[in-house]
Motif scaffolding. Structure first.
Motif, short mmCIF file in Angstrom:
data_model
loop_
_atom_site.label_atom_id
_atom_site.label_comp_id
_atom_site.label_asym_id
_atom_site.label_seq_id
_atom_site.Cartn_x
_atom_site.Cartn_y
_atom_site.Cartn_z
N ARG A 365 0.83 -1.21 0.00
CA ARG A 365 0.00 0.00 0.00
C ARG A 365 0.86 1.26 0.00
NH1 ARG A 365 -5.20 -0.86 0.19
NH2 ARG A 365 -6.00 -2.88 0.93
N GLY A 366 2.00 1.20 0.70
CA GLY A 366 2.90 2.34 0.68
C GLY A 366 3.47 2.59 -0.70
N HIS A 367 3.84 1.51 -1.37
CA HIS A 367 4.35 1.64 -2.73
C HIS A 367 3.27 2.18 -3.66
CE1 HIS A 367 7.49 -1.77 -1.88
NE2 HIS A 367 7.65 -0.71 -1.11
N ASP A 368 2.04 1.67 -3.49
CA ASP A 368 0.94 2.13 -4.33
C ASP A 368 0.69 3.62 -4.13
OD1 ASP A 368 -1.63 1.57 -5.94
OD2 ASP A 368 -2.34 2.58 -4.13
N ALA A 369 0.77 4.09 -2.90
CA ALA A 369 0.55 5.51 -2.63
C ALA A 369 1.59 6.37 -3.34
CB ALA A 369 0.57 5.77 -1.12
N LEU A 370 2.86 5.92 -3.34
CA LEU A 370 3.92 6.67 -4.01
C LEU A 370 3.67 6.74 -5.52
CD1 LEU A 370 7.20 5.49 -2.25
CD2 LEU A 370 6.42 7.85 -2.47
N LEU A 371 3.32 5.62 -6.10
CA LEU A 371 3.08 5.59 -7.54
C LEU A 371 1.86 6.43 -7.92
CD1 LEU A 371 3.85 1.83 -8.17
CD2 LEU A 371 5.06 3.76 -9.20
N THR A 372 0.83 6.37 -7.09
CA THR A 372 -0.36 7.20 -7.33
C THR A 372 0.01 8.67 -7.31
OG1 THR A 372 -1.85 5.53 -6.41
CG2 THR A 372 -2.65 7.80 -6.47
N ASP A 373 0.85 9.07 -6.36
CA ASP A 373 1.31 10.46 -6.30
C ASP A 373 1.96 10.89 -7.61
OD1 ASP A 373 0.41 10.84 -3.74
OD2 ASP A 373 2.36 10.61 -2.78
N GLY A 374 2.84 10.03 -8.14
CA GLY A 374 3.52 10.37 -9.37
C GLY A 374 2.57 10.54 -10.54
N HIS A 375 1.62 9.62 -10.66
CA HIS A 375 0.70 9.65 -11.80
C HIS A 375 -0.34 10.77 -11.69
CE1 HIS A 375 1.85 6.05 -14.10
NE2 HIS A 375 2.19 5.52 -12.94
N LEU A 376 -0.75 11.10 -10.47
CA LEU A 376 -1.82 12.08 -10.30
C LEU A 376 -1.31 13.47 -9.95
CD1 LEU A 376 -4.57 10.02 -8.41
CD2 LEU A 376 -4.21 10.35 -10.87
N GLY A 377 0.01 13.65 -9.88
CA GLY A 377 0.53 14.98 -9.59
C GLY A 377 0.36 15.38 -8.15
N ARG A 378 0.68 14.47 -7.24
CA ARG A 378 0.55 14.73 -5.81
C ARG A 378 1.85 14.38 -5.10
NH1 ARG A 378 -5.30 11.70 -4.67
NH2 ARG A 378 -6.56 13.00 -6.07
N GLY A 379 1.99 14.85 -3.87
CA GLY A 379 3.12 14.46 -3.04
C GLY A 379 4.47 14.85 -3.62
N PRO A 380 5.56 14.32 -3.06
CA PRO A 380 6.90 14.71 -3.50
C PRO A 380 7.21 14.29 -4.93
CG PRO A 380 6.99 12.87 -1.94
CD PRO A 380 5.59 13.39 -1.91
N LEU A 381 6.54 13.27 -5.44
CA LEU A 381 6.80 12.82 -6.81
C LEU A 381 6.08 13.66 -7.86
CD1 LEU A 381 6.75 8.90 -6.65
CD2 LEU A 381 8.70 10.39 -7.12
N GLY A 382 4.94 14.26 -7.50
CA GLY A 382 4.16 14.88 -8.56
C GLY A 382 3.55 16.23 -8.30
N ALA A 383 3.49 16.69 -7.05
CA ALA A 383 2.79 17.94 -6.77
C ALA A 383 3.49 19.14 -7.39
CB ALA A 383 2.69 18.14 -5.25
#
Length: 531
Positions: A365-383
């Motif tokens: 679930r932690g990995h999924d949250a990181l990948l979701t951030d990247g794809h949806l433009g959220r968090g440190p990967l995508g915001a």
């Protein structure tokens, strides 16, 4: 005064040209090609809400409508749905479109723009700078010399501008490789983007088994298969086999009818130019940075580069060079992209490793949250990046207040009343070269403007806005997240918050505006040529 020279006629270069023209700055775009773009349905772009709005605003065309606004996001691991998100009509959602559709809309807008000249079949081969401008030479059928006030390299990963300025471009090669196919078919999740990790029909490990499906208009889908490390040849037969296998897996074992429209291999590199400015020469887009692993979007960042640089170059062109303001482009944008690359590079070993790491409880679930951030433009990967540590930030004044938007972050797009009394979106007033001063005044949306424009604090605020060191537009909003009545927001031309003040404080407002413009101008700069 000489125009700005833009090397490269991709989405970033064309966006920058339009952004400058909207601020009355002439440009010359050096296009290596014939002025047309290859139509590749396997080469697409995912734009966040604000960058899609930027394209709409610059072109005057519904670019976002030409793409596909995701209805939702679904991530799966094996047969389990890990996360399911739906986007309502008023919620921010990514927009997905073929890249040639975006460049086509930009070219169409440029064709009727008197301040932009596109020089086709013009390949840059030399740059010379002096105290008053830049001289560039192009070769080809129309080879000639060009004179400009500044030059911006938007000429891609193999940037000639970067090489001519001897700027290093360190980083990592082939961080990820994806086989890509664009299909016309029906999937069980209409309109929703899908990330499927370790699908049950794949047994060769998590990396080889990650599949992403992103919807496009007209029942089209771009499907990406993460490839294992190495340089194995991706053949047409392999792609067809992967497509049939995947579509069958998503449809209960029966492969639905489909049309294979385009294929390709997408290789992701992570690189960051050491410098983004050398005197009057700048880098933007892929010439300055390469990223794209874990769902992050390099083109989206490139459009943000153009938005950040345009208003600063426009001020320098009209009012004389201000070194602090121009230097801030590299400081702000490079820091944001560096943070994005750092987050991706730190996450990659964890997300792509198998074995014991992937078996730790809760890790999936932690990995999924990181990948979701990247794809949806959220968090440190995508915001979207915030410029909290920008050299353009002003010291916190006694009247400063905290609102729902942090200083340096993008403001929320609320409905505002413009100076002519019309109701518009705040985002529509951006990109014109003016600072925006937004007063939060409940009730103003109910009463006619003539009843409140001369009442209360409005006359004092209007006088303070008129006295600012740069042209500013006064706007009024009924409310703003986290802001109390009579809060005054100062906003940069690119939509980032400079400060929020409790009430009308002319001295504090002036100091913040001056800082946002790079600080007080030196005497010599104040008397510079103003076109």
């Amino acid at each position: 005064m000489d125009p700005v020279i833009i090397a490269g006629a991709g989405p970033v270069g064309l966006t920058l040209a339009l952004a400058l023209a909207r601020q009355e700055v002439p440009c010359v775009v050096l296009d290596e090609g014939p002025g047309k773009d290859e139509q590749r349905l396997a080469r697409t772009a995912v734009l966040r809400e604000d960058t899609a709005a930027l394209a709409d605003r610059l072109t005057g065309l519904p670019v976002a409508a030409a793409g596909f606004r995701w209805a939702g996001w679904r991530s799966m691991r094996r047969k389990q749905v890990m996360r399911h998100i739906t986007f309502g009509p008023d919620e921010a959602a990514p927009v997905h479109l073929p890249q040639h559709v975006l460049t086509g809309a930009l070219r169409e807008a440029i064709a009727s723009e008197r301040l932009i000249k596109v020089a086709v079949e013009s390949r840059l081969d030399s740059i010379e700078q002096d105290d008053s401008g830049v001289t560039a030479h192009t070769r080809g059928p129309r080879g000639t010399w060009w004179r400009g006030s500044h030059l911006v390299g938007c000429d891609g990963p193999r940037s000639t501008v970067r090489k001519l300025q001897d700027i290093r471009f360190p980083g990592r090669t082939a961080v990820e490789r994806h086989a890509v196919a664009t299909l016309r078919t029906e999937l069980p999740w209409p309109g929703e983007a899908l990330l499927h990790r370790m699908p049950p029909w794949r047994t060769s490990g998590p990396s080889a088994g990650e599949v992403t499906a992103r919807p496009l208009a007209d029942d089209m889908w771009r499907v990406d298969w993460l490839l294992p490390p190495g340089k194995d040849l991706v053949t047409p037969d392999l792609l067809v086999a992967r497509a049939r296998e995947t579509l069958g897996g998503w449809n209960g074992g029966t492969t639905p009818s489909y049309e294979l429209l385009d294929t390709g291999v997408h290789t992701v590199h992570h690189r960051l130019a050491r410098r983004w400015r050398v005197g009057r020469v700048f880098l933007a887009g892929d010439a300055a940075h390469l990223l794209g692993a874990l769902g992050t979007q390099g083109l989206d960042e490139g459009l943000r580069d153009a938005d950040n640089l345009a208003w600063k170059l426009a001020l320098a062109w009209h009012h004389g060079s201000h070194e602090g303001l121009l230097d801030s482009y590299q400081v702000e944008r490079r820091a944001v992209v560096a943070a994005r690359l750092r987050a991706a590079d730190q996450s990659l070993p964890v997300l792509r490793a198998g074995g014991l790491r992937s078996a730790v409880p809760g890790s999936a679930r932690g990995h999924d949250a990181l990948l979701t951030d990247g794809h949806l433009g959220r968090g440190p990967l995508g915001a979207p990046g915030a410029y909290a540590d920008s050299p353009l930030a002003s010291p916190r004044a006694e009247s400063s207040v905290d609102i729902g938007t942090a200083v340096g972050a993008q403001v929320v797009d609320v409905r505002v009343t413009a100076e002519d009394g019309s109701f518009v979106r705040l985002r529509d007033r951006m990109g014109r070269g003016a600072l925006l001063v937004l007063l939060i005044a409940p009730g103003t949306g109910v009463w006619e403007r003539k009843h409140w424009v001369t009442a209360g604090i409005m006359p004092r605020l209007a006088a303070a806005v008129t006295a600012l060191p740069q042209h500013a537009e006064l706007l009024v909003a009924e409310d703003y997240p986290g802001a109390a009545p009579h809060t005054v927001l100062l906003i940069r031309p690119d939509g980032h918050l400079v400060t929020a003040l409790g009430g009308v404080r002319p001295a504090d407002l002036y100091e913040a505006a001056e800082a946002a413009l790079g600080g007080p101008r030196a005497t010599a700069e104040a008397g510079a040529h103003t076109s």
